[in-house]
Write an enzyme that holds these catalytic residues in place. Structure first.
Site, PDB file in Angstrom:
ATOM      1  N   HIS A  23     -50.988 -83.304  14.572  1.00 20.79           N
ATOM      2  CA  HIS A  23     -50.779 -83.875  13.241  1.00 20.79           C
ATOM      3  C   HIS A  23     -51.344 -85.293  13.170  1.00 20.79           C
ATOM      4  CE1 HIS A  23     -47.769 -80.722  13.865  1.00 20.79           C
ATOM      5  NE2 HIS A  23     -47.743 -80.565  12.564  1.00 20.79           N
ATOM      6  N   GLU A  56     -20.577 -81.271   9.040  1.00 18.60           N
ATOM      7  CA  GLU A  56     -20.611 -80.766  10.409  1.00 18.60           C
ATOM      8  C   GLU A  56     -21.942 -81.075  11.092  1.00 18.60           C
ATOM      9  OE1 GLU A  56     -20.062 -78.844   7.732  1.00 18.60           O
ATOM     10  OE2 GLU A  56     -17.904 -78.471   7.817  1.00 18.60           O
ATOM     11  N   HIS A  92     -52.541 -83.204   7.458  1.00 19.31           N
ATOM     12  CA  HIS A  92     -51.164 -83.178   7.961  1.00 19.31           C
ATOM     13  C   HIS A  92     -51.044 -82.540   9.338  1.00 19.31           C
ATOM     14  CE1 HIS A  92     -46.812 -82.692   8.095  1.00 19.31           C
ATOM     15  NE2 HIS A  92     -47.065 -81.483   8.565  1.00 19.31           N
ATOM     16  N   HIS A 103     -14.365 -67.320   7.528  1.00 19.34           N
ATOM     17  CA  HIS A 103     -13.872 -68.340   8.452  1.00 19.34           C
ATOM     18  C   HIS A 103     -13.602 -67.804   9.854  1.00 19.34           C
ATOM     19  CE1 HIS A 103     -13.664 -70.653   4.839  1.00 19.34           C
ATOM     20  NE2 HIS A 103     -13.079 -71.673   5.424  1.00 19.34           N
TER      21      HIS A 103
END
Lengths: 660, 660
Positions: free
Chosen positions: B27, B403, B258, B465
């Protein structure tokens, strides 16, 4: 309205308190806090018909804050859905009840999405709004013209996926999406200021959303905010200032109401405060009647829509798409003919693109996309036009660098119906969208994940980009079909399986590198549908069965060649899908993988799990470590994925077994 | 400065072009676009000493846009780090080179973090800034007083984790964190306006960040922006308007620069444009000298710091923590004594809390936290004070409902050194942070994941869950120790293993429900360290070996009781950690799991993978579907996790084997 909104809302509060108290488990605070807002929405704005939960032109309502499930169950009961019954609500969170801890789309009509994993409800709603605008562009206002409404909590707006979803919705200008934010300033751990200081309305404005605030306990103010949102062409965030657990005199406004029963004493105190005299699970007749009347609000609209549908030349095609029936010809049979005539040595990602070139003109309900890897995932077929705010008839979505947002949006699109979404990223980034892949499987929706660069074969990008554990970790998700085709023919077969699989998601794991076409004869049967099949039978007396997937099938053939040259007979089994193979009859499985023949698996990923197929005395060639950065060929050599490295291992194993 | 910044920057550009061209992979656009900014940072602002990459008080620099790795390799080479050499750079992306496709912290000193999976570098930097402020609060300005700098691209700022990380940083007021945004308006698919319309500076301002803009190709303007950022007490986003691939006359400003080599022709044209006459991989002497001189800028500061450290009463403790050496007594031996004396029937999440009550006073480098589940994860020990913007000496972080952001921050804290982070959520939400768990393992850092509610045993919250595939999916990640203790004693043992494991992460899977203490005798050895061990030997002649983990060990004991009552001898093996067991010698493994004895596994999760331990004729009791919403006991009964259900299966299997 026969009753004040507050009285109607208190019915929600009472049911929520009672159900959570009976279960001694659940979340009363959110339903009690948002009852007033939900009442205004369901009695004055939402377009729906409890008598026909699947009415295709209904508004979609997603309770993103899924822990507040009693809000939704109460609304469905009160407005007159056949289910849940009051007994179902009294059995909240019990094995026999469709009123599960979190709303499950597969248990209750009227539950548009399975929610609870925070942030995803909102992100799925973005997908629903995309599907609606697309189908509106295709079928016109007379058949498709509805909104998507969401209730989201602070948790939804803290999870990263809300950033991806809201950014996408703002960019695509999804003005039919209206999101209520339950701004109660409480999370499980306590006040929101324990963990956050952000200005959420300013953030949403930065995404290009319309933002409006209201007092979530003042009916007139709620109406004012909704009206303003409806008048605005942008997606709206309606920030509703609420008090969690409103009505519980001693606990409201605290995290104590969030995730536990209020306790008999506080429930009694709340009944007093709310002037709610009836017994548990009893809604007084005048209030229930008023709710039921509200549930019939859209009947006229529904009837008018049915009339328009019956009179539409597009009825058949509209219903075909909305009911998820594929066209008779998906384009793939012709493409398989072509491949038999002109075998291709191409990467399976390229083979997927060519399959899509066949599928997309034949199956107009597909909507593709990629998380900013269009040229690498090969997800854009010839002439496929982008879906944009100005032209939502387009069928290709530039999702941006938003893997999780993409996957969740695809779930929403599939839940909405009428479209079959597929989207691409690198297989390694299945980890970024894994929570949404799981929800595809749990919700039983047809979403196709196009995951390319499926091994160290991607080469130089190195271990952060090389999946080693992903294939098998995905195989562990119940109801997800993980498909790793070996060549262009298997890729077409796996696409056929993915399109036909209407009860769950499929995931295609595709190579970056070119692969020879190992299937050169035109097969009438879709062999990949078996999960595994004998690609080549041993010439010499069979002493080994080689099992491989994807790009390692060609290697297994080379190993077999070398073994046969030494008089060691070797079958080669291609195994594009473990779960499909596990579902075959025992006789077939034992024919393909005979119990008493030495078995060898080859897959450029972790070996754990392969014991199921090769047995304890078998051999698994794999990669039980992270990869490295180098050209692919160097890596395959370095990690022992060559016939030169594997053949001696097999010979040694055979010799050792001979000694036993 | 002996040379103009532009000339220095062009050395980065030339090396980036040449290395990518030689590898024909990589890149170039990002290093060429951000060369001017990086030059100002590394020659005028950053505090570092190439002669001692591990200087504890250095500034941290994280290249979050890791695909631009050549920017970092060029900087390390130019400023005089021992590695990479110019040969290493010429071998960019080859197997022999430490210059991997993406920066790998374990390959090159000076690479502070492994980056490439987008968004995570920025999120790790937040953790580094947390660790710095905490250690500053503990050890004072004289020993700890540095900044964390980041270069992030559009991809970093689209990924959801950036939202979580930036929200946390804004809330905690991490003013030592300064982030350059490479605002080049290009992604892989093309212009950023294909997929996004957001106002990123406004969004960061909404998080409570300071925001400033500059022209990323104007040295004076870059300095002005950095100076303004340094003067502001908030974390800063420095938006640098740049042109990707700056210097490549025909390709700059386009996505063509890129992710691919520019091509020989364009490289030649760029050399002309940059007036860069030297050969490939040759930096002209005056420019190299100027760079090397810049690399010595902080030598005085470094020497002064060494002097302060030598004179500090805290030297020994500071070095102990920074070098990751545990105190002699972690508090756990005493706690194990207590448990032997007073057995506890408690949930292992509670046992973990009690273990932390012993650990945290004895091990001052721990920093705990939870993603808004403090009371459920039991992660907060007695008297543990929160880390806040006003008091960063606190050792408990309210991460909010973030999280992924939490896990990535913990990685950054561990990479920074001086602290041992642990953090909690539900095991199901390991999926939300899985990409960061993988980076813990790849980066070989000591992070402890406290994952509670580890099965259907969590009950009513239902399938969204209830982890069923998570345990085994985590076991697939190389270098992650997945520990599922059976009782309070094993929980303490697993905490001891996690603390001692300095070369990788550990994950504790803990129950919501109470479990009896199955280990009542005080063992001198940490039995969990074996991964699996015989908890109870058969009384009658051994015909079965039961293997179980966590909450199912008590069930295995009950099954063994029932079998023994019928004269069927049954060993019970507790197996808290697969990978530790796999690492034992063959003799030990075969003693615990004898090859020719019938083996049965019991674990309330998917069965795939257990074949490794029970073999093809063994029996795996598990759950190969999603769970359901109901009280835990009802679920265990419904899904067959009772002695009554399991004993007949074993009897039938034994009878069938007898028939063979």
């Amino acid at each position: 309205m026969a009753a004040e909104p507050r009285l109607l809302a208190n019915a929600i509060r009472a049911l929520a308190m009672d159900a959570v108290q009976a279960a001694n488990s659940g979340h009363p605070g959110m339903p009690m806090g948002m009852a007033d807002v939900a009442t205004i929405l369901f009695t004055e704005y939402l377009k729906y018909d409890p008598a026909d939960p699947d009415w295709h032109d209904r508004d979609r309502f997603v309770l993103s804050a899924g822990h507040g499930s009693m809000l939704l169950y109460a609304l469905l009961y009160l407005t007159g859905y056949k289910q849940p019954t009051i007994e179902d609500i009294a059995n909240f969170r019990q094995l026999s009840s469709p009123c599960a801890g979190h709303p499950e789309n597969f248990l209750l009509p009227g539950v548009e999405a399975t929610t609870g994993p925070l942030g995803q409800g909102l992100a799925m709603a973005v997908g629903m709004a995309i599907a609606e605008r697309h189908l509106n562009a295709v079928f016109g206002d007379e058949l498709v013209d509805h909104r998507t409404w969401v209730i989201a909590g602070d948790g939804d707006l803290m999870e990263g996926v809300n950033h991806e979803a809201a950014g996408l919705a703002g960019h695509l200008g999804l003005g039919r999406l209206k999101v209520f934010w339950d701004d109660n300033r409480i999370t499980i751990d306590g006040a929101t200021d324990l963990s956050t200081s952000e200005d959420i309305p300013a953030r949403y404005a930065a995404y290009g959303w319309h933002v409006v605030r209201c007092d979530g306990h003042d009916a007139a103010d709620i109406r004012r905010a909704i009206d303003e949102a409806l008048a605005d062409p942008r997606p709206s965030l309606i920030a509703c200032r609420t008090i969690i657990g409103w009505g519980a005199p001693n606990k409201q406004g605290t995290s104590a109401t969030h995730g536990a029963a209020l306790g008999a004493e506080e429930v009694a105190a709340a009944r007093k405060q709310l002037v709610w005299d009836s017994e548990s699970f009893v809604v007084p007749e005048p209030i229930l009647s008023a709710w039921r009347a509200a549930g019939t609000r859209s009947k006229g609209e529904h009837a008018a829509w049915r009339g328009r549908l019956a009179g539409s030349k597009q009825e058949e095609e509209f219903l075909r798409r909305m009911e998820g029936r594929l066209p008779a010809d998906t384009g793939l049979e012709g493409w398989l003919d072509d491949l038999a005539a002109n075998p291709q040595k191409i990467a399976t990602r390229k083979a997927s693109e060519l399959a899509l070139d066949a599928i997309n003109p034949a199956v107009p309900e597909t909507i593709g996309g990629s998380a900013d890897l269009t040229g690498s995932n090969n997800t854009k077929s010839k002439g496929q036009q982008p879906f944009t705010r100005d032209d939502p008839s387009g069928r290709y979505i530039y999702y941006g660098i938003r893997e999780f947002g993409m996957a969740a949006a695809m779930n929403g699109m599939a839940l909405h119906g009428g479209v079959i979404p597929y989207g691409g990223t690198f297989l390694i980034f299945s980890d970024y969208c894994r929570p949404a892949i799981r929800l595809s499987a749990l919700q039983q929706v047809r979403v196709v994940y196009v995951m390319t660069h499926d091994s160290i074969g991607l080469g130089e990008d190195g271990p952060t980009h090389q999946p080693v554990e992903q294939l098998t970790s995905l195989r562990l998700i119940p109801n997800l079909a993980v498909l790793r085709p070996a060549d262009a023919v298997e890729t077409a077969e796996c696409w056929a399986l993915s399109l036909a699989r209407s009860t769950g998601p499929s995931l295609l794991a595709l190579s970056r590198q070119n692969l020879p076409q190992v299937r050169t004869e035109r097969s009438a049967e879709n062999l990949s549908a078996r999960g595994a099949y004998r690609l080549r039978s041993a010439f010499a007396s069979r002493r080994v069965v080689m099992i491989a997937t994807g790009s390692e099938v060609q290697l297994a053939l080379a190993v077999a060649d070398a073994l046969e040259a030494q008089g060691v007979g070797a079958d080669v089994v291609s195994m594009p899908c473990w779960s499909l193979f596990d579902g075959q009859e025992a006789a077939y499985r034992e024919d393909v993988l005979p119990p008493h023949v030495f078995k060898v698996s080859i897959e450029a990923g972790v070996t754990l799990g392969w014991e199921r197929y090769v047995g304890p005395r078998g051999l698994s060639i794999g990669l039980d470590r992270f990869g490295a950065s180098a050209p692919a060929e160097d890596l395959f050599k370095r990690f022992g994925f060559t016939a030169e490295a594997i053949v001696p291992l097999i010979e040694a194993a055979l010799a050792a077994q001979g000694d036993e």
